[in-house]
Design an enzyme around this catalytic site. Structure first.
Site, PDB file in Angstrom:
ATOM      1  CG  HIS A 171     -11.374   0.621  -2.219  1.00  0.00           C
ATOM      2  ND1 HIS A 171     -11.213   1.600  -1.272  1.00  0.00           N
ATOM      3  CD2 HIS A 171     -10.940  -0.523  -1.634  1.00  0.00           C
ATOM      4  CE1 HIS A 171     -10.712   1.075  -0.154  1.00  0.00           C
ATOM      5  NE2 HIS A 171     -10.542  -0.218  -0.364  1.00  0.00           N
ATOM      6  NE  ARG A 230      -7.795   2.750   3.744  1.00  0.00           N
ATOM      7  CZ  ARG A 230      -8.160   1.493   3.459  1.00  0.00           C
ATOM      8  NH1 ARG A 230      -7.835   0.948   2.306  1.00  0.00           N
ATOM      9  NH2 ARG A 230      -8.863   0.789   4.326  1.00  0.00           N
TER      10      ARG A 230
HETATM   11  P1  NDP Z   1      -0.294  -4.583   8.053  1.00  0.00           P
HETATM   12  O1  NDP Z   1      -0.562  -3.731   9.250  1.00  0.00           O
HETATM   13  O2  NDP Z   1      -0.140  -6.040   8.225  1.00  0.00           O
HETATM   14  O3  NDP Z   1       1.008  -4.045   7.293  1.00  0.00           O
HETATM   15  C1  NDP Z   1       1.346  -2.696   7.245  1.00  0.00           C
HETATM   16  C2  NDP Z   1       2.802  -2.581   6.807  1.00  0.00           C
HETATM   17  O4  NDP Z   1       3.122  -1.188   6.675  1.00  0.00           O
HETATM   18  C3  NDP Z   1       3.775  -3.163   7.823  1.00  0.00           C
HETATM   19  O5  NDP Z   1       4.817  -3.835   7.172  1.00  0.00           O
HETATM   20  C4  NDP Z   1       4.314  -1.926   8.547  1.00  0.00           C
HETATM   21  O6  NDP Z   1       5.622  -2.072   9.050  1.00  0.00           O
HETATM   22  C5  NDP Z   1       4.309  -0.923   7.402  1.00  0.00           C
HETATM   23  N1  NDP Z   1       4.274   0.452   7.903  1.00  0.00           N
HETATM   24  C6  NDP Z   1       3.269   1.079   8.548  1.00  0.00           C
HETATM   25  N2  NDP Z   1       3.612   2.335   8.852  1.00  0.00           N
HETATM   26  C7  NDP Z   1       4.865   2.502   8.387  1.00  0.00           C
HETATM   27  C8  NDP Z   1       5.784   3.585   8.391  1.00  0.00           C
HETATM   28  N3  NDP Z   1       5.483   4.771   8.936  1.00  0.00           N
HETATM   29  N4  NDP Z   1       6.990   3.396   7.837  1.00  0.00           N
HETATM   30  C9  NDP Z   1       7.322   2.203   7.285  1.00  0.00           C
HETATM   31  N5  NDP Z   1       6.494   1.142   7.238  1.00  0.00           N
HETATM   32  C10 NDP Z   1       5.284   1.293   7.782  1.00  0.00           C
HETATM   33  O7  NDP Z   1      -1.477  -4.253   7.035  1.00  0.00           O
HETATM   34  P2  NDP Z   1      -2.051  -5.157   5.854  1.00  0.00           P
HETATM   35  O8  NDP Z   1      -0.917  -5.691   5.080  1.00  0.00           O
HETATM   36  O9  NDP Z   1      -3.066  -6.091   6.362  1.00  0.00           O
HETATM   37  O10 NDP Z   1      -2.837  -4.048   5.015  1.00  0.00           O
HETATM   38  C11 NDP Z   1      -2.146  -2.933   4.486  1.00  0.00           C
HETATM   39  C12 NDP Z   1      -3.120  -1.882   3.991  1.00  0.00           C
HETATM   40  O11 NDP Z   1      -3.720  -2.297   2.765  1.00  0.00           O
HETATM   41  C13 NDP Z   1      -4.331  -1.616   4.889  1.00  0.00           C
HETATM   42  O12 NDP Z   1      -3.990  -0.764   5.965  1.00  0.00           O
HETATM   43  C14 NDP Z   1      -5.289  -0.947   3.935  1.00  0.00           C
HETATM   44  O13 NDP Z   1      -5.088   0.442   3.936  1.00  0.00           O
HETATM   45  C15 NDP Z   1      -4.894  -1.517   2.569  1.00  0.00           C
HETATM   46  N6  NDP Z   1      -5.920  -2.378   2.000  1.00  0.00           N
HETATM   47  C16 NDP Z   1      -6.471  -2.025   0.793  1.00  0.00           C
HETATM   48  C17 NDP Z   1      -7.424  -2.830   0.203  1.00  0.00           C
HETATM   49  C18 NDP Z   1      -7.939  -2.515  -1.156  1.00  0.00           C
HETATM   50  O14 NDP Z   1      -8.918  -3.148  -1.601  1.00  0.00           O
HETATM   51  N7  NDP Z   1      -7.330  -1.608  -1.893  1.00  0.00           N
HETATM   52  C19 NDP Z   1      -7.923  -4.041   0.860  1.00  0.00           C
HETATM   53  C20 NDP Z   1      -7.257  -4.339   2.106  1.00  0.00           C
HETATM   54  C21 NDP Z   1      -6.303  -3.524   2.647  1.00  0.00           C
HETATM   55  P3  NDP Z   1       5.943  -3.135  10.236  1.00  0.00           P
HETATM   56  O15 NDP Z   1       5.686  -4.493   9.643  1.00  0.00           O
HETATM   57  O16 NDP Z   1       7.364  -2.939  10.547  1.00  0.00           O
HETATM   58  O17 NDP Z   1       4.984  -2.799  11.349  1.00  0.00           O
HETATM   59  C1  OXD Z   2      -9.668  -2.733   3.662  1.00  0.00           C
HETATM   60  C2  OXD Z   2     -10.130  -2.230   2.397  1.00  0.00           C
HETATM   61  O1  OXD Z   2      -8.939  -2.041   4.367  1.00  0.00           O
HETATM   62  O2  OXD Z   2     -11.037  -2.840   1.807  1.00  0.00           O
HETATM   63  O3  OXD Z   2     -10.005  -3.886   4.001  1.00  0.00           O
HETATM   64  O4  OXD Z   2      -9.615  -1.228   1.907  1.00  0.00           O
END
Ligand code: NDP
Ligand code: OXD
Length: 308
Positions: free
Chosen positions: A271, A223
């Protein structure tokens, strides 16, 4: 059971047909044709306008048509019902493609070749081998762990940072805030796949950029607001950071007056790292509706306190 879909970016018939083929028994309504609001049990939505969901008096759950739920949680009037996000649903493969491209871009020094080309300079780079090239991933969740596994098959040295420690073959795990500085100091390329939460907004700031290795590059596909953009520009201008590949921004579309557009060390994509795939998403949502109807917990249930 009635499901309302809010996704004005795609034609109503696309969603209607996909949900109907996944479960012909569902009463599917696509915004703005909502019918009687009291009928709606479930919503599947991507960035609905603030206030829309609180008008549904019998809502049982919200299905986010994406992985990140930050925009949804920004709605202070959001009803207190379970929020379920997409987990992978066809996005993992797309993310893998993006990060493999990005890692290879810096590893094979295509950024330097590009700037040499601007100056008519013929300067072959030395080949070092992937074992000596370190890629670090912030966020080893559903998408980050798939990216780590894919990058491993290219032979890169790998590490990851997350809230809780992970055990992924060949990936050095760092967990929690205390481990962030040590994590940041190693990689040649840092990929951000963290969600936007109260704990991650502006996480990558002047102090954190200074902790990254001299000459590291950043890829942001999580993000936009996880980055402090002026601090990033300073780190690039001072040559502490080598470059940045950015797919997500605090304001999208990225405003035309952003310094990022023209920055010679920045690659911008709009994006597109991973798009929502209609049928994969619909199948996952319908499966979760069935789980909830059986009294089971849906997969991808969001923890509102943690914000992801
Ligand atoms: P998940 O919730 O599966 O993974 C999030 C990861 O971030 C986890 O490993 C979590 O740790 C870690 N995390 C969250 N908060 C913290 C923190 N404060 N400190 C350390 N680690 C942290 O999400 P996804 O993998 O499914 O997606 C990740 C992000 O990708 C989405 O939230 C979205 O913003 C972005 N995204 C972007 C897209 C694009 O087109 N650019 C498309 C899809 C998604 P833990 O495993 O220990 O909980
Ligand atoms: C998502 C994205 O979070 O598209 O799925 O960014």
């Amino acid at each position: 059971m009635a499901l309302l879909v809010y996704s004005p970016q795609k034609e109503a018939t696309v969603w209607h047909n996909a949900f109907h083929s996944a479960d012909p028994a569902l009463d599917i309504r696509v915004w703005p044709d909502c019918g009687e609001l009291a009928d709606i049990d479930y919503v599947a939505a991507w960035q609905p306008p603030e206030g829309l969901l609180q008008t549904l008096p019998n809502l049982k759950a919200i299905f986010n048509l994406g992985a990140g739920i930050d925009r949804l949680l920004a709605d202070e009037s959001l009803p207190d019902v379970p929020i379920v996000r997409l987990t992978d649903a066809g996005m993992g493969q797309q993310m893998v493609e993006y990060v493999v491209y990005g890692a290879l871009h810096y590893y094979r020094q295509f950024d330097l070749a590009h700037s040499d080309q601007q100056n008519g300079r013929w300067q072959p780079s030395l080949y070092t081998g992937p074992r000596d090239f370190h890629v670090g991933i912030l966020g080893l969740g559903v998408l980050g762990s798939q990216c780590a596994q894919a990058l491993q098959s290219w032979g890169f040295a790998l590490s990851g940072w997350s809230q809780s420690a992970k055990n992924i073959d060949g990936v050095k795990s760092y967990a929690g805030e205390d481990a962030l500085e040590a994590f940041l100091s190693q990689p040649d390329v840092i990929i951000n796949l963290l969600p936007s939460t109260h704990a991650t907004r502006q996480l990558l700031n002047t102090q954190r950029f200074a902790q990254m290795a001299q000459g590291a590059a950043l890829i942001n596909i999580g993000r936009g607001d996880v980055l402090d953009v002026p601090a990033l520009v300073t780190a690039l201008d001072s040559d502490h950071l080598r470059g940045a590949m950015l797919d997500v921004f605090e304001r999208e579309p990225l405003p035309l007056d952003s310094p990022l557009w023209q920055h010679p060390k920045v690659v911008i994509t709009p994006h597109i790292a991973a798009a929502t795939m209609v049928q994969d998403s619909v199948n996952q949502i319908v499966d979760n509706i069935h789980r909830m109807a059986r009294g089971e917990t849906p997969l991808g249930l969001v923890d509102r306190q943690k914000g992801y």
